[in-house]
Design a protein around this motif. Sequence first.
Motif, PDB file in Angstrom:
ATOM      1  N   SER A  33      -5.698   3.078   4.146  1.00  0.00           N
ATOM      2  CA  SER A  33      -4.877   2.257   5.031  1.00  0.00           C
ATOM      3  C   SER A  33      -5.710   1.362   5.935  1.00  0.00           C
ATOM      4  CB  SER A  33      -4.015   3.172   5.906  1.00  0.00           C
ATOM      5  OG  SER A  33      -3.295   2.413   6.851  1.00  0.00           O
ATOM      6  N   ARG A  34      -5.228   0.113   6.116  1.00  0.00           N
ATOM      7  CA  ARG A  34      -5.793  -0.749   7.157  1.00  0.00           C
ATOM      8  C   ARG A  34      -4.928  -0.694   8.407  1.00  0.00           C
ATOM      9  NH1 ARG A  34     -10.000  -3.916   5.849  1.00  0.00           N
ATOM     10  NH2 ARG A  34     -10.427  -3.469   8.007  1.00  0.00           N
ATOM     11  N   GLU A  35      -3.972   0.246   8.426  1.00  0.00           N
ATOM     12  CA  GLU A  35      -3.199   0.493   9.636  1.00  0.00           C
ATOM     13  C   GLU A  35      -4.122   1.105  10.689  1.00  0.00           C
ATOM     14  OE1 GLU A  35      -0.045  -0.175  10.121  1.00  0.00           O
ATOM     15  OE2 GLU A  35       0.785  -0.473   8.121  1.00  0.00           O
ATOM     16  N   HIS A  36      -3.681   1.038  11.953  1.00  0.00           N
ATOM     17  CA  HIS A  36      -4.455   1.709  12.992  1.00  0.00           C
ATOM     18  C   HIS A  36      -3.638   2.863  13.564  1.00  0.00           C
ATOM     19  CE1 HIS A  36      -2.027  -1.113  15.451  1.00  0.00           C
ATOM     20  NE2 HIS A  36      -2.137  -0.205  16.405  1.00  0.00           N
ATOM     21  N   ALA A  37      -4.325   3.734  14.245  1.00  0.00           N
ATOM     22  CA  ALA A  37      -3.665   4.874  14.871  1.00  0.00           C
ATOM     23  C   ALA A  37      -4.222   5.057  16.276  1.00  0.00           C
ATOM     24  CB  ALA A  37      -3.895   6.137  14.043  1.00  0.00           C
ATOM     25  N   GLN A  55      -7.066  14.088  15.810  1.00  0.00           N
ATOM     26  CA  GLN A  55      -5.880  14.161  14.960  1.00  0.00           C
ATOM     27  C   GLN A  55      -5.998  13.356  13.667  1.00  0.00           C
ATOM     28  OE1 GLN A  55      -2.477  13.192  17.380  1.00  0.00           O
ATOM     29  NE2 GLN A  55      -3.195  14.483  19.063  1.00  0.00           N
ATOM     30  N   PHE A  56      -7.032  12.542  13.553  1.00  0.00           N
ATOM     31  CA  PHE A  56      -7.240  11.804  12.315  1.00  0.00           C
ATOM     32  C   PHE A  56      -8.734  11.632  12.078  1.00  0.00           C
ATOM     33  CE2 PHE A  56      -5.723   9.016  15.756  1.00  0.00           C
ATOM     34  CZ  PHE A  56      -6.869   8.318  16.053  1.00  0.00           C
ATOM     35  N   HIS A  57      -9.054  11.323  10.841  1.00  0.00           N
ATOM     36  CA  HIS A  57     -10.451  11.214  10.437  1.00  0.00           C
ATOM     37  C   HIS A  57     -10.730   9.789   9.984  1.00  0.00           C
ATOM     38  CE1 HIS A  57     -14.305  12.165   8.744  1.00  0.00           C
ATOM     39  NE2 HIS A  57     -13.920  11.904   7.512  1.00  0.00           N
ATOM     40  N   VAL A  58     -11.876   9.247  10.384  1.00  0.00           N
ATOM     41  CA  VAL A  58     -12.248   7.887  10.007  1.00  0.00           C
ATOM     42  C   VAL A  58     -13.294   7.940   8.901  1.00  0.00           C
ATOM     43  CG1 VAL A  58     -13.340   5.747  10.784  1.00  0.00           C
ATOM     44  CG2 VAL A  58     -11.690   6.912  12.250  1.00  0.00           C
ATOM     45  N   ARG A  59     -13.033   7.191   7.855  1.00  0.00           N
ATOM     46  CA  ARG A  59     -13.937   7.145   6.706  1.00  0.00           C
ATOM     47  C   ARG A  59     -14.547   5.754   6.626  1.00  0.00           C
ATOM     48  NH1 ARG A  59     -11.534   8.697   0.809  1.00  0.00           N
ATOM     49  NH2 ARG A  59     -13.171   7.834  -0.534  1.00  0.00           N
ATOM     50  N   LEU A  81     -11.891   3.077   8.171  1.00  0.00           N
ATOM     51  CA  LEU A  81     -10.592   3.299   7.535  1.00  0.00           C
ATOM     52  C   LEU A  81     -10.043   4.673   7.895  1.00  0.00           C
ATOM     53  CD1 LEU A  81     -11.358   1.953   3.946  1.00  0.00           C
ATOM     54  CD2 LEU A  81     -10.450   0.692   5.914  1.00  0.00           C
ATOM     55  N   LEU A  82      -8.740   4.725   8.151  1.00  0.00           N
ATOM     56  CA  LEU A  82      -8.110   6.011   8.367  1.00  0.00           C
ATOM     57  C   LEU A  82      -8.095   6.760   7.046  1.00  0.00           C
ATOM     58  CD1 LEU A  82      -5.107   5.070  10.648  1.00  0.00           C
ATOM     59  CD2 LEU A  82      -7.311   6.009  11.310  1.00  0.00           C
ATOM     60  N   SER A  83      -8.668   7.941   7.027  1.00  0.00           N
ATOM     61  CA  SER A  83      -8.810   8.679   5.779  1.00  0.00           C
ATOM     62  C   SER A  83      -7.457   9.154   5.267  1.00  0.00           C
ATOM     63  CB  SER A  83      -9.720   9.886   5.990  1.00  0.00           C
ATOM     64  OG  SER A  83     -10.007  10.502   4.761  1.00  0.00           O
ATOM     65  N   GLY A  84      -7.291   9.064   3.943  1.00  0.00           N
ATOM     66  CA  GLY A  84      -6.058   9.508   3.316  1.00  0.00           C
ATOM     67  C   GLY A  84      -6.370  10.323   2.082  1.00  0.00           C
ATOM     68  N   GLU A  85      -5.429  10.377   1.196  1.00  0.00           N
ATOM     69  CA  GLU A  85      -5.599  11.149  -0.021  1.00  0.00           C
ATOM     70  C   GLU A  85      -6.324  10.376  -1.110  1.00  0.00           C
ATOM     71  OE1 GLU A  85      -4.771  14.379  -0.142  1.00  0.00           O
ATOM     72  OE2 GLU A  85      -4.301  14.068   1.963  1.00  0.00           O
TER      73      GLU A  85
END
Length: 569
Positions: free
Chosen positions: A359-363, A252-256, A347-351
């Motif tokens: 983001s340095r937030e976690h998921a 559901q999310f991509h790590v960069r 890092l959680l990939s964003g725009e």
Amino acid sequence: MRSVALSPQAREAALDAMSSTELDVLVVGGGVVGSGAALDAATRGLSVGLVEARDFASGTSSRSSKLIHGGLRYLEMLDFRLVAEALQERGLLIQTLAPHLVRPVPFLYPLTHRWWERLYAGTGVALYDTLGLLSGRSRGLPAHRHLTRRGARKIVPSLRKDALVGALLYFDAQVDDARHTMFVARTAAAYGAHVASRARVVGLLREGERVTGAEVHDLESGRAIQVHAKQVINATGVWTDETQSLVGERGQFHVRASKGIHLVVPRDRIRGDSGLILRTEKSVLFVIPWGRHWIIGTTDTDWKLGLAHPAASAADIEYLLDHVNAVLDQPLTHEDVEGVYAGLRPLLSGESESTSKLSREHAVAHTVPGLVVVAGGKYTTYRVMAKDAVDAAVHGLHVKVPPSVTEKVPLLGADGYEALKNAAPLLAEQYGVHEARIQHLLGRYGSLIHEVLALVKEDPSLGEPLAGAPDHLRAEIVYAASHEGARHLDDFLARRTRISIETFDRGVGAMEEVARLVAPVLGWSEEQIGREVEHYRKRVEAERESQKMPDDETADSARMGAPEVVPVV
């Protein structure tokens, strides 16, 4: 809490146990988050396995800035929740969980503009302190202070007079990240988790859509085992997408991956009693006190090459030297650099096109039945990430499980640490070791110091310093093999100690002595000793070569010139 050794025998027993019973939770990844998840699950009364493909903390968790901090720059991004959460965790670590490993460190923030910058930055640092106080866990950390230029240069005389008009002094904390991660894993083992490094997950077991465990390859013996588990937690950091691909889904999310490099220089190259935090055009730059050294970092650049051994290029090194030299009265040169290390932030990939803005937030997500993925975040908040991951796994167990208790569970070595610190002169007399050595050992082992010193009692030659790295006693190396899960020269020189970055020869002068010290514990033959020494030598040569290369591609190619760590045969 009883101490448990991560010995070679314990590793074999852990693999045997994991292959012979169904676990409640299997954690994949022995970085700080995975180790933290194993500890969280074990202290809830669950049966737990933890497997790591290489060494504990061999990825991101040994290559950070070594800071436990709220992240001042996230205040500027108005991410108050992340900062408040991190400051609460900072207080927990200093006061309760790991006082033997985490300690306060002062930082000077030079001001370059009059009036408005002091007001702007001062308000930010005051808010930082206030958020720490509101967490109820800022005891032991002094409040920030405003300084004149003269006052700042008394604390850091190496600052150029024209580099500042004044300064702010504030406090954060630091940790040896690799040792802390190993202590988290070892504490998990003390609470019953089955823990094994050099055990690579090569496939996930399925029953229909549900993940029911993992196929594990023991890289030391070559044997393959199946580990059955009701829930699997993927805590593999920058390898998250790769691990997810084992179930044929990205998730559901991509790590960069973002690369950050650090330089290590001797303490006498910069005169000062405080660290520095400097603004750059991209992010911030830290100059961090580190024993008899300084750590200077970091960069923040996108990385799309191999994940196992990120390489520092000549351009990276030049970038750091240029920025730190802009404020020093005596510039640093390449000859001053003792060590260089590079790490990858997950890092959680964003725009955003810039990794510094990701983001340095976690998921946490239950991507498929039986599989929980945790990614993102920052080192300081590892315990919260681990708790959230185990909460998600517990939800999939469909039985009543107690809530997390890790905010009340000190790591091994924490109990009795303050009392032993007070008794350092008596310990020095009792064991015939200089008091400065005792202080050094207490900061690495806490109350487990007696286990290290018992080796010296048994064999006084282990009380001698390593010839090639005299900051460390020979006993520390033997203990790393018998109690701390180290299995190869890399583990001893790069993570159980920091000899690989704290000596100008990068540990080459100590490698043979270390190999011979651990050979009896690990069962190495003369041939194996030779292979380990040759491998480590090639690793150092490849790293040195990569650091002369102009860009990431050529640096990565040079670093790949060294073979992977050799198996025991």
